[in-house]
Design a protein around this motif. Sequence first.
Motif, PDB file in Angstrom:
ATOM      1  N   GLY A  55       0.797  -1.217   0.000  1.00  0.00           N
ATOM      2  CA  GLY A  55       0.000   0.000   0.000  1.00  0.00           C
ATOM      3  C   GLY A  55       0.830   1.267   0.000  1.00  0.00           C
ATOM      4  N   GLN A  56       2.068   1.157  -0.470  1.00  0.00           N
ATOM      5  CA  GLN A  56       2.975   2.308  -0.512  1.00  0.00           C
ATOM      6  C   GLN A  56       3.199   2.732  -1.973  1.00  0.00           C
ATOM      7  N   TYR A  57       3.799   3.904  -2.147  1.00  0.00           N
ATOM      8  CA  TYR A  57       4.221   4.304  -3.488  1.00  0.00           C
ATOM      9  C   TYR A  57       5.548   5.047  -3.432  1.00  0.00           C
ATOM     10  N   LYS A  58       6.502   4.587  -4.184  1.00  0.00           N
ATOM     11  CA  LYS A  58       7.776   5.261  -4.421  1.00  0.00           C
ATOM     12  C   LYS A  58       7.964   5.271  -5.930  1.00  0.00           C
ATOM     13  N   THR A  59       8.661   6.258  -6.470  1.00  0.00           N
ATOM     14  CA  THR A  59       8.841   6.284  -7.920  1.00  0.00           C
ATOM     15  C   THR A  59       9.669   5.082  -8.372  1.00  0.00           C
ATOM     16  N   PHE A  60       9.447   4.693  -9.620  1.00  0.00           N
ATOM     17  CA  PHE A  60      10.159   3.543 -10.179  1.00  0.00           C
ATOM     18  C   PHE A  60      11.669   3.783 -10.162  1.00  0.00           C
ATOM     19  N   GLY A  61      12.067   5.031 -10.425  1.00  0.00           N
ATOM     20  CA  GLY A  61      13.490   5.360 -10.400  1.00  0.00           C
ATOM     21  C   GLY A  61      14.095   5.171  -9.023  1.00  0.00           C
ATOM     22  N   HIS A  62      13.351   5.543  -7.982  1.00  0.00           N
ATOM     23  CA  HIS A  62      13.850   5.382  -6.616  1.00  0.00           C
ATOM     24  C   HIS A  62      13.893   3.906  -6.212  1.00  0.00           C
ATOM     25  N   VAL A  63      12.891   3.142  -6.657  1.00  0.00           N
ATOM     26  CA  VAL A  63      12.916   1.695  -6.392  1.00  0.00           C
ATOM     27  C   VAL A  63      14.123   1.065  -7.102  1.00  0.00           C
ATOM     28  N   GLY A  64      14.368   1.501  -8.345  1.00  0.00           N
ATOM     29  CA  GLY A  64      15.517   0.998  -9.101  1.00  0.00           C
ATOM     30  C   GLY A  64      16.836   1.330  -8.433  1.00  0.00           C
TER      31      GLY A  64
END
Length: 227
Positions: A55-64
């Motif tokens: 139930g969270q959201y982080k940008t794809f770039g930050h996850v990468g």
Amino acid sequence: MKIKPKVLFFDVNETLLDLTIMKKQVGDALGGKDDLLSLWFTTMLQYSLVVSASGQYKTFGHVGAAALQMVAANNGITIAEDKARDIIVNAMQNLPPHPEIKDALTLLKKEGYTLVALTNSNKESLKNKFKNVGLTTYFDELLSIESVGKFKPFTDVYNWAAHKMNAKPEECMLIAAHGWDVAGALWAGWRAAFVSRPGQQIFPLAPKTEIEESDLKKVADILVTYK
């Protein structure tokens, strides 16, 4: 005769854009260990799903970037968070399209198809990527999952994208080079075409994919025969 989908949705990274340059930069950050590239990419995908499932959201770039730090740490390499983000975000901005992409998109647009990009990257990143390599004008809409706050292949993403384009699920077709993305679309009631880029496979437990070809031009050649 097959019926034309109302909307063609395109995955972006690897499907349209060639990740070779980015992988080289990531490989350099991992001490030149090219064998770690696929591990980094799968770790990024795994943790994008962990983020969404929690139930969270982080940008794809930050996850990468976080995945890059994890893989690096497991191999005795320390990369600071800001450095990791710099590597991933910059590397993702100037990815060239695969050689056949513009011809394929031109053909589909001429045939009257509505073309939509649907990406796990954020909207700003997507706009910059397309602007940098001259792809913007081919698309009727650029959609990012950040509006949903979940990553593909969550069903909510495909439902939202279909609704956004005023289409029923069965009127939508996803074109992607990732088995997990194609599987997610099919399970959401969409149609799908798989671009079998090197190293990519269809998920055997997913419903059968309508089209499977080695590049986008071959997919387009089939779609122009639909009525």
